[in-house]
Design an enzyme around this catalytic site. Structure first.
Site, mmCIF file in Angstrom:
data_model
loop_
_atom_site.group_PDB
_atom_site.id
_atom_site.type_symbol
_atom_site.label_atom_id
_atom_site.label_comp_id
_atom_site.label_asym_id
_atom_site.label_seq_id
_atom_site.Cartn_x
_atom_site.Cartn_y
_atom_site.Cartn_z
ATOM 1 N N HIS A 228 -10.120 -6.256 9.207
ATOM 2 C CA HIS A 228 -10.752 -5.958 7.916
ATOM 3 C C HIS A 228 -12.117 -5.304 8.079
ATOM 4 O O HIS A 228 -12.950 -5.377 7.189
ATOM 5 C CB HIS A 228 -10.913 -7.246 7.089
ATOM 6 C CG HIS A 228 -9.616 -7.888 6.724
ATOM 7 N ND1 HIS A 228 -8.872 -8.626 7.620
ATOM 8 C CD2 HIS A 228 -8.910 -7.896 5.568
ATOM 9 C CE1 HIS A 228 -7.772 -9.072 7.029
ATOM 10 N NE2 HIS A 228 -7.763 -8.639 5.781
ATOM 11 N N GLU B 190 0.820 -1.210 0.000
ATOM 12 C CA GLU B 190 0.000 0.000 0.000
ATOM 13 C C GLU B 190 0.853 1.258 0.000
ATOM 14 O O GLU B 190 0.482 2.258 -0.618
ATOM 15 C CB GLU B 190 -0.951 0.005 1.205
ATOM 16 C CG GLU B 190 -2.129 -0.928 1.062
ATOM 17 C CD GLU B 190 -1.773 -2.391 1.283
ATOM 18 O OE1 GLU B 190 -0.679 -2.671 1.836
ATOM 19 O OE2 GLU B 190 -2.573 -3.258 0.890
#
Lengths: 327, 412
Positions: free
Chosen positions: A129, A60
């Site tokens: 998540h 990321e």
């Protein structure tokens, strides 16, 4: 008017911007052949090719940094961060780079990048998540933060985010992707910083974001049966914030509930509550109520997850407390 | 620390109450929960319990009408000094806290509708800092009170934790200043009795009832079988004083459940149809007519109704009903049979849409199978709110009630 799901509405905004403008492109993990882990970019590779629908390594910070660099070079990249939990890894690029360069260069540079991401509970994705981290980014000068709750809003807001010359962190909610509604034929850009009144009411204002907008609307329908009239307002853009809309609503109803899925402590609702109490102090007839997740990592077990995150009944109870009907 | 005892709001819409007498004297020890004084409101006369323990240091209001929220007594420790406090709330005080610049800034933000008439000498809530708990009021309530010059301390809060909310201030602003009891007329032999709260309420509600378009239906009932039933019920329930009234309540409830269009209330927006038959029983209490309610009579057995009736009637006669005892009625039964009244017309008990007037059960000669026979007969008169109930609807209800009184098994 065509009916689009929230997912299709995001795709529609991306597709139309890319058709119109060569500077716009999309990058992220598994967004090309796979069409993204949430299927948002499905089919776009075929139309635009791998140059503009770019798969990235599973890093990321690398993909966010590349997007920031491209933006500074004049492109309008839309970087997808698969789960907002993974923004933690990209935060150096978003907070220390994207947010700062326009200021530090004295305006010589702009960073027109969008970091699209999604998150939220409701499908048992577990503690890593399912977070709702929008308030972290509201704290950073130089960033704009959007959290859309309906197909029409997500399309119009994403369009405005792509064409904004500032970095935008754009939050989508996982459980809303399937939500469908009729949207205008043509994309109608929604200016960043304008709230939406979903439902007018007289007694209590619920200021809600993301999934909680829909929970608040359900609570409002329930409260109406008991003779309590609830106004539901979605700020849509968390930064800049449409303070006038929120404050004038509370000045009308004299009571306020803030509601989001993120944990209450330090959540975006805290900021809203501060704005309201300062600007509408003499109009408040009850303490501002905050609705949000319990302060714990998101449990994996569905029943526990259900217990931790707020639902319509939590909003309803808060509404009743403001009108003195609570326990 | 001394606790100020304030006049409580015992029900919705209660603005004031009349202290009838104190059950404790100054200097008496008082336990929390002990009856402290008798209060006459527009609904009931009841004993109010002390909400603190200690010594009754001072009675601020010995008797008479008092607005809700006014301090009426102080309970504290033996020897504590209180004379100042009990009066404190009447003393307006300059509000000192907001600096002038800040105040001006705030005022600019306020709605223009205040007409610019600020009373800076707003009676302040700060005067309560001697011993009493801090007065809780919402910012909005404080603003309204400030703008209208209302003393927050005189208002009883209905919000969470007794907080004064805007509605309380609005209500206080709308309420007329507490009326002094009219002076007794001195002329001749006419005695002017001051109206009690309950008498005022009776007058107001019955005058209101008079404006409702009503009709009456009268029917005669052979009570042979009901009387037999009462005899059997008494034998089976020796501990309970079962009367015809209880059977009437039960069978009326059953008939109301069958004819739900009678178990209604008329409002401007809608006819409210109630799921339960909450039967009000008109009781002649010493202080005036009261109508305690026995809820959900359709679900109670006749002995259960009798127990509930005995309880509320006894408490009504002892002036010990609570406001809650009289709320939620959907139908009323008024029985003057014990006075030998043959039949009468009852005035509606709004917002209920029907009231049943019950006369005496007496032996009358009636035609049975073509021959005269003596039967215990009862005359019932139903008064209906014609806005909600039509004649045929009322008649069907009455026919069902008659049939089940004549054969109680039909109500099963």
């Amino acid at each position: 008017m065509p009916e689009l799901s929230y997912r299709e509405a995001v795709r529609d905004a991306l597709t139309q911007a890319m058709r119109r403008d060569d500077d716009v492109f999309v990058m992220g993990e598994d967004i090309a052949e796979m069409g993204g882990s949430m299927g948002v970019t499905q089919g776009m590779l075929a139309e635009f090719g791998p140059e503009r629908i770019r798969n990235t390594p599973i890093s990321e910070i690398a993909l966010a940094g590349a997007a920031v660099g491209a933006a500074m070079q004049g492109m309008r990249p839309v970087a997808e961060i698969m789960y907002e939990d993974f923004l933690t890894i990209a935060t150096e690029q978003i907070v220390n780079q994207a947010a700062k360069h326009r200021y530090m260069s004295g305006g010589q540079l702009t960073v027109p990048v969008v970091f699209r991401t999604q998150g939220g509970a409701g499908w048992s994705p577990g503690a890593q998540h399912a977070q709702q981290l929008e308030s972290w980014f509201v704290h950073i000068p130089g960033l704009k933060v959007v959290f859309a709750s309906t197909p029409e809003d997500v399309r119009g807001l994403l369009w405005s985010s792509i064409y904004d010359d500032n970095p935008v962190v754009f939050f989508e909610h996982r459980t809303l992707y399937g939500l469908k509604e009729e949207v205008p034929e043509e994309i109608e850009p929604i200016p960043l910083g304008r709230a939406r009144v979903h439902r007018e009411g007289e007694d209590v204002t619920v200021i809600a974001t993301g999934r909680l907008v829909h929970e608040a609307l359900a609570a409002a329908a329930e409260a109406e049966k008991e003779g309590v009239s609830v106004e539901v307002v979605d700020p849509r853009t968390l930064q800049p914030l449409d303070e006038n809309a929120l404050v004038s609503s509370v000045k009308k109803t004299n009571r306020c509930v803030v509601a989001h899925e993120a944990v209450v402590r330090g959540g975006f609702g805290a900021e809203v509550a501060a704005v309201i109490q300062y600007q509408a102090f003499d109009w408040l007839d009850a303490p501002i109520e905050r609705v949000g997740a319990r302060f714990c990592p998101m449990p994996f077990a569905p029943v526990m997850e259900e217990w931790v995150v707020p639902h319509a009944n939590d909003v309803l109870e808060a509404v009743y407390r403001t009108v003195g009907r609570g326990n | 620390m001394a606790t100020e005892i304030k006049l409580p709001r015992l029900g919705q819409g209660m603005e004031s109450g009349t202290i009838v007498k104190w059950l404790k004297s100054e200097g008496d020890k008082v336990e929390k929960g002990e009856p402290l004084y008798e209060l006459d409101t527009d609904k009931v006369t009841q004993e109010v319990e002390a909400d603190a323990s200690g010594v009754l240091l001072r009675i601020a209001v010995a008797e008479g009408e008092v607005p809700v929220g006014r301090t009426i007594a102080v309970i504290g420790e033996q020897g504590e000094e209180v004379a100042e406090e009990a009066k404190a709330e009447d003393r307006p005080e300059e509000e000192g806290s907001p600096g002038p610049a800040r105040e001006a800034e705030r005022e600019r933000g306020r709605a223009a509708s205040t007409n610019g008439s600020q009373t800076e000498s707003a009676p302040a809530e700060r005067s309560l800092d001697t011993g009493a708990a801090r007065l809780k009021a919402s910012p909005l309530a404080r603003r309204i009170a400030r703008e209208r010059g209302i003393d927050l301390a005189s208002i009883s809060g209905t919000g969470p934790e007794g907080r004064v909310v805007a509605e309380d201030v609005e209500r206080a602003a709308a309420a007329p200043a507490s009326a002094a009891a009219p002076a007794p007329a001195a002329a001749g032999e006419v005695e002017a009795r001051p109206l009690t709260s309950i008498r005022r309420t009776i007058a107001r509600r019955l005058t209101q009832a008079w404006t409702i378009p009503v009709f009456q239906l009268t029917i005669s009932v052979d009570m042979t079988r009901t009387n037999e039933l009462v005899t059997k019920l008494r034998a089976a329930n020796p501990d309970v004083r079962i009367t015809v009234s209880d059977v009437l309540a039960k069978l009326s409830a059953a008939a109301l459940m069958k004819h739900r269009d009678v178990n209604v209330q008329y409002t401007e927006e809608a006819i409210l149809v109630f799921p339960s038959a909450n039967i009000g029983i008109a009781v002649a209490a010493p202080q005036g007519l009261v109508v305690p309610v026995i809820s959900a009579c359709e679900r109670r057995t006749i002995p259960e109704i009798a127990i509930a009736r005995v309880d509320v009637v006894e408490r009504a006669r002892a002036a010990k009903l609570q406001a809650a005892d009289m709320e939620g009625g959907t139908f009323t039964i008024s029985n003057l049979g014990m006075y030998g009244v043959e039949q009468f017309i009852a005035v509606l008990n709004p917002p209920q849409a029907a009231i049943l007037a019950v006369g005496t059960t007496e032996d009358r000669i009636v035609a049975v199978d073509g021959a005269p026979a003596v039967r215990p007969m009862l005359t019932l008169t139903l008064t209906c709110d014609h806005r909600a109930v039509d004649g045929a609807t009322g008649a069907e209800f009455l026919a069902t009630l008659k049939a089940s009184l004549e054969e109680p098994g039909l109500a099963l």
